[in-house]
Motif scaffolding. Structure first.
Motif: not given
Length: 53
Positions: A18-23, A25-30, A42-49
């Motif tokens: 599953i692509e992270s964008a699907e999970i 949906r524009g948010q930085s935390e689920i 969470k997606i960090t400022r550096q783009g890590k999970l």
């Protein structure tokens, strides 16, 4: 000098991808609920999970 990023290993054919964008949906935390526990992904400022319990 810029370090080359090595490509991530490809998952086995039977593993669902599953692509992270699907999970996110524009948010930085689920929030993920699993077996009675709540986790934050969470997606960090550096783009890590980061996954926290």
């Amino acid at each position: 000098m810029i370090a080359d990023k090595t490509p991530a290993p490809q998952p086995a054919a039977h593993v669902r991808t599953i692509e992270s964008a699907e999970i996110f949906r524009g948010q930085s935390e689920i929030v993920i609920r699993h077996e009675g526990f709540t986790y934050r992904l969470k997606i960090t400022r550096q783009g890590k999970l980061i996954l926290n319990k």
